[in-house]
Design a protein around this motif. Structure first.
Motif, PDB file in Angstrom:
ATOM      1  N   THR A  20       0.642  -1.225   0.056  1.00  0.00           N
ATOM      2  CA  THR A  20       0.060  -0.111  -0.129  1.00  0.00           C
ATOM      3  C   THR A  20       0.853   1.363  -0.123  1.00  0.00           C
ATOM      4  OG1 THR A  20       0.087  -0.157   2.507  1.00  0.00           O
ATOM      5  CG2 THR A  20      -1.936  -1.301   0.840  1.00  0.00           C
ATOM      6  N   PHE A  30      -8.040  -1.954  -3.040  1.00  0.00           N
ATOM      7  CA  PHE A  30      -6.968  -2.773  -1.468  1.00  0.00           C
ATOM      8  C   PHE A  30      -7.341  -3.996  -0.717  1.00  0.00           C
ATOM      9  CE2 PHE A  30      -7.692  -3.675   2.944  1.00  0.00           C
ATOM     10  CZ  PHE A  30      -5.907  -3.387   3.968  1.00  0.00           C
ATOM     11  N   SER A  31      -9.866  -4.241  -0.997  1.00  0.00           N
ATOM     12  CA  SER A  31      -9.792  -5.461  -1.225  1.00  0.00           C
ATOM     13  C   SER A  31      -9.555  -6.312  -2.012  1.00  0.00           C
ATOM     14  CB  SER A  31     -11.615  -5.179  -1.506  1.00  0.00           C
ATOM     15  OG  SER A  31     -11.794  -4.959  -2.426  1.00  0.00           O
ATOM     16  N   ALA A  34      -6.281  -7.523  -0.354  1.00  0.00           N
ATOM     17  CA  ALA A  34      -6.359  -8.026   0.643  1.00  0.00           C
ATOM     18  C   ALA A  34      -6.900  -9.704   0.646  1.00  0.00           C
ATOM     19  CB  ALA A  34      -7.270  -7.065   1.781  1.00  0.00           C
ATOM     20  N   LYS A  79      -1.935  -3.399  13.277  1.00  0.00           N
ATOM     21  CA  LYS A  79      -2.932  -2.419  12.885  1.00  0.00           C
ATOM     22  C   LYS A  79      -1.835  -1.076  12.278  1.00  0.00           C
ATOM     23  CE  LYS A  79      -3.432   0.056  17.646  1.00  0.00           C
ATOM     24  NZ  LYS A  79      -4.289   0.422  18.400  1.00  0.00           N
ATOM     25  N   ASP A  82      -4.115   2.944   8.186  1.00  0.00           N
ATOM     26  CA  ASP A  82      -5.077   2.515   6.995  1.00  0.00           C
ATOM     27  C   ASP A  82      -4.939   1.573   6.882  1.00  0.00           C
ATOM     28  OD1 ASP A  82      -3.361   4.707   5.458  1.00  0.00           O
ATOM     29  OD2 ASP A  82      -1.782   3.416   4.957  1.00  0.00           O
ATOM     30  N   PHE A  83      -4.701   0.367   7.223  1.00  0.00           N
ATOM     31  CA  PHE A  83      -5.739  -1.210   7.494  1.00  0.00           C
ATOM     32  C   PHE A  83      -5.756  -1.548   8.900  1.00  0.00           C
ATOM     33  CE2 PHE A  83      -1.890  -2.193   5.828  1.00  0.00           C
ATOM     34  CZ  PHE A  83      -1.382  -3.689   6.344  1.00  0.00           C
ATOM     35  N   PHE A 102     -15.862  -0.804   5.234  1.00  0.00           N
ATOM     36  CA  PHE A 102     -14.665  -0.660   5.056  1.00  0.00           C
ATOM     37  C   PHE A 102     -14.428  -1.684   3.461  1.00  0.00           C
ATOM     38  CE2 PHE A 102     -16.138  -3.114   8.475  1.00  0.00           C
ATOM     39  CZ  PHE A 102     -15.671  -4.272   7.933  1.00  0.00           C
ATOM     40  N   GLY A 104     -11.797  -4.321   1.941  1.00  0.00           N
ATOM     41  CA  GLY A 104     -10.641  -5.638   2.694  1.00  0.00           C
ATOM     42  C   GLY A 104     -11.619  -7.459   2.455  1.00  0.00           C
ATOM     43  N   ARG A 174      -8.886  -5.094   6.908  1.00  0.00           N
ATOM     44  CA  ARG A 174      -9.618  -4.290   6.306  1.00  0.00           C
ATOM     45  C   ARG A 174      -9.064  -2.688   6.427  1.00  0.00           C
ATOM     46  NH1 ARG A 174     -12.726  -1.714  10.198  1.00  0.00           N
ATOM     47  NH2 ARG A 174     -12.683  -2.911  12.548  1.00  0.00           N
ATOM     48  N   THR A 175      -9.373  -1.813   5.704  1.00  0.00           N
ATOM     49  CA  THR A 175     -10.019  -0.433   5.893  1.00  0.00           C
ATOM     50  C   THR A 175     -10.476  -0.253   7.332  1.00  0.00           C
ATOM     51  OG1 THR A 175     -11.306   0.137   4.935  1.00  0.00           O
ATOM     52  CG2 THR A 175      -9.110  -0.159   3.849  1.00  0.00           C
ATOM     53  N   HIS A 176     -10.175   0.876   7.849  1.00  0.00           N
ATOM     54  CA  HIS A 176     -11.439   1.632   8.965  1.00  0.00           C
ATOM     55  C   HIS A 176     -11.879   1.798   7.847  1.00  0.00           C
ATOM     56  CE1 HIS A 176      -7.679   1.246  11.561  1.00  0.00           C
ATOM     57  NE2 HIS A 176      -7.075   2.024  10.811  1.00  0.00           N
TER      58      HIS A 176
END
Length: 403
Positions: A20, A30-31, A34, A79, A82-83, A102, A104, A174-176
C-alpha cells in the motif's frame, strides 16, 4: 516465543503495508490485495485463551480500538493508520443481513458458516435512515476452514453469516471505516434497509424494559401501542416489534395503518414477521451443540424455498439419509426447546422416528408415550398439539419461504 497466529498476522500486515506504500498502489485495489494475500497465506489458529488474554492485556489500546464491536470477541493482531487485522471469534452470534463501511477480506480459520449474499434494489435517497426496496438473494454457500471472501464497502457486498461451530473464527483484513461509504446498513427481508447502529442501544433497552417484570405496568391496549409508536421512526419500529415478547399483533397492525397507511403498514408487518421468525430460530438453536443440527437450522434460516432448502442440505450433508430434513429439524427443536421433556444421547434420526412414522396425532401421542411416558406427554400435550400442527403444515418456517 511469539505465537504463530500473532507472528504470521504481523508479517502479513507488514507485507500488505509495503504494497500500500508503493507508487503503483491505488486505494480502490485494497480489497483485492487483502483477498489475494489472505488466500495465499497458510495462517493457522494455533493459540490458546491464556495467550490471547496476555496478548490483549499487553496493549490496552487494542481494547479501545474494538469499539465497532464486531463479533463476540475481536482480537487486534495488526493495525496502522490505513488498515487493521483482527481475529473475530463468533460463539452464538449470527450476523444480520448487512453491508460494511470498509474494504477488505476475511478467511475462515476455525469452524464454518452459512453465508448468504444479496443485492438491494432501491430508488430511495441513500441518506435516508430507512429505505424501501427489494432484497434479492444472490448466493448461499457453506464456508469452511481456508475459504476466503472479498469485502467491498457499501452495498456492493451485502451478506449474512450463520456460524455453525462455537466458536467459529475468522481473520479479517480491512480498512478503517471510510467516509466515502454511507452509514453501515442492515437489510430486512423482503423490502427494507436501515442504518445499522443509530440508536440501536436505546431501542434494545426499550424492548428489554417492556419484556421485563416492569412490563406488568403496561396494559398492551390500543392506547399503549399508540403512545409507544408515536415518536418512533420506522427504522426503530422494525427493530423493536420483533423483540416484543408480549404483543397484540392485531392492535399493532391497526396502529401502524393509522400512522403509515395500508401499504407501508403491510410492508413493516411483513418485515417484522420475518425478523421474528429469524430471531426464534436463532434462539432455538442455543443449547443445540451437534454440528448437523446447527447446520440444518442455518440452512432453514437462509433458504427462500423448500426446494432450495432440501438441495442445499444435500450439498452440505452429502452422506445424510433424511426422508424429510425439514420435519426432522423442526421435531428436533420441538423436543429440545418447546416440550418439557429432557432427552439426552439420541441422534436426530432417533428423535423424529415417531413423527415420521405417525399418520395421525393420536398415533403420534401413542408412540411418544411409549418413548417418554404418560406423565411427560400429558404435561406437554397442548404444546405437542401445536407442534404437530406446525410440523405437518410447515407453519414454523413458512414465513421464511416465498409463497
Amino acid at each position: 516465543m511469539m505465537n504463530n497466529l500473532i507472528s504470521q498476522a504481523a508479517a502479513l500486515g507488514e507485507k500488505i503495508n509495503l504494497i500500500t506504500q508503493g507508487a503503483a498502489y491505488n486505494e480502490s485495489d485494497f480489497s483485492k490485495i487483502a483477498f489475494s494475500e489472505l488466500e495465499k497465506s497458510n495462517i493457522k489458529y494455533d493459540i490458546n485463551g491464556n495467550e490471547l488474554l496476555a496478548y490483549q492485556l499487553n496493549d490496552l489500546s487494542r481494547l479501545a480500538h474494538n469499539k465497532e464491536n464486531f463479533s463476540d470477541f475481536p482480537i487486534i493482531l495488526f493495525k496502522n493508520d490505513d488498515f487493521i487485522i483482527q481475529a473475530l471469534h463468533w460463539y452464538e452470534a449470527s450476523t444480520s443481513i448487512h453491508d460494511h463501511r470498509f474494504d477488505g477480506a476475511f478467511k475462515v480459520l476455525k469452524g464454518s458458516s452459512i453465508e448468504t449474499t444479496y443485492d438491494f434494489e432501491t430508488s430511495d435517497d441513500s441518506s435516508s435512515r430507512t429505505q424501501s426496496g427489494t432484497l434479492v438473494k444472490r448466493r448461499i454457500r457453506h464456508l469452511q476452514v481456508g475459504d476466503t471472501c472479498e469485502i467491498n464497502g457499501g452495498n456492493r457486498y451485502i451478506h449474512s453469516l450463520f456460524h455453525i461451530e462455537s466458536p467459529s473464527i475468522t481473520l479479517i483484513i480491512r480498512t478503517h471505516s471510510k467516509d466515502c461509504y454511507p452509514a453501515q446498513r442492515d437489510y430486512h427481508a423482503p423490502s427494507l434497509s436501515s442504518e445499522c447502529f443509530y440508536q440501536i442501544a436505546e431501542t434494545n433497552k426499550l424492548a428489554a424494559i417492556i419484556n421485563s417484570d416492569a412490563g406488568r405496568l403496561f396494559s398492551f391496549n390500543k392506547e399503549f401501542y399508540q403512545q409507544l409508536f408515536v415518536d418512533l421512526e420506522k427504522f426503530q419500529l422494525i427493530r423493536l416489534i420483533p423483540m416484543l415478547v408480549k404483543k397484540n399483533d392485531n392492535l399493532i397492525k391497526e396502529v401502524l395503518i393509522n400512522k403509515y397507511g395500508e401499504h407501508e403498514a403491510a410492508e413493516i408487518i411483513k418485515v417484522t414477521e420475518l425478523a421474528h421468525c429469524r430471531r426464534q430460530l436463532n434462539f432455538l438453536r442455543r443449547g443445540i451443540t451437534d454440528y448437523e443440527s446447527r447446520l440444518i437450522i442455518a440452512v432453514m434460516i437462509n433458504s427462500s424455498t423448500r426446494a432450495e432448502t432440501v438441495q442445499l442440505l444435500k450439498d452440505v450433508l452429502p452422506n445424510a439419509v433424511f426422508e424429510d430434513e425439514i420435519s426432522k429439524v423442526i421435531e428436533y427443536m420441538v423436543k429440545h426447546r418447546w416440550v418439557p421433556i429432557t432427552i439426552e444421547g439420541d441422534s436426530i434420526a432417533d428423535i423424529i422416528t415417531a413423527a415420521v412414522s405417525a399418520t395421525t396425532i393420536d398415533e403420534y401421542f401413542t408412540l411418544l408415550v411409549e418413548d417418554f411416558g404418560t406423565e411427560a406427554i400429558e404435561t406437554g400435550r397442548k404444546m405437542l398439539e401445536k407442534a404437530w400442527h406446525q410440523l405437518t403444515t410447515d407453519k414454523t418456517i413458512s414465513l421464511l419461504w416465498e409463497q
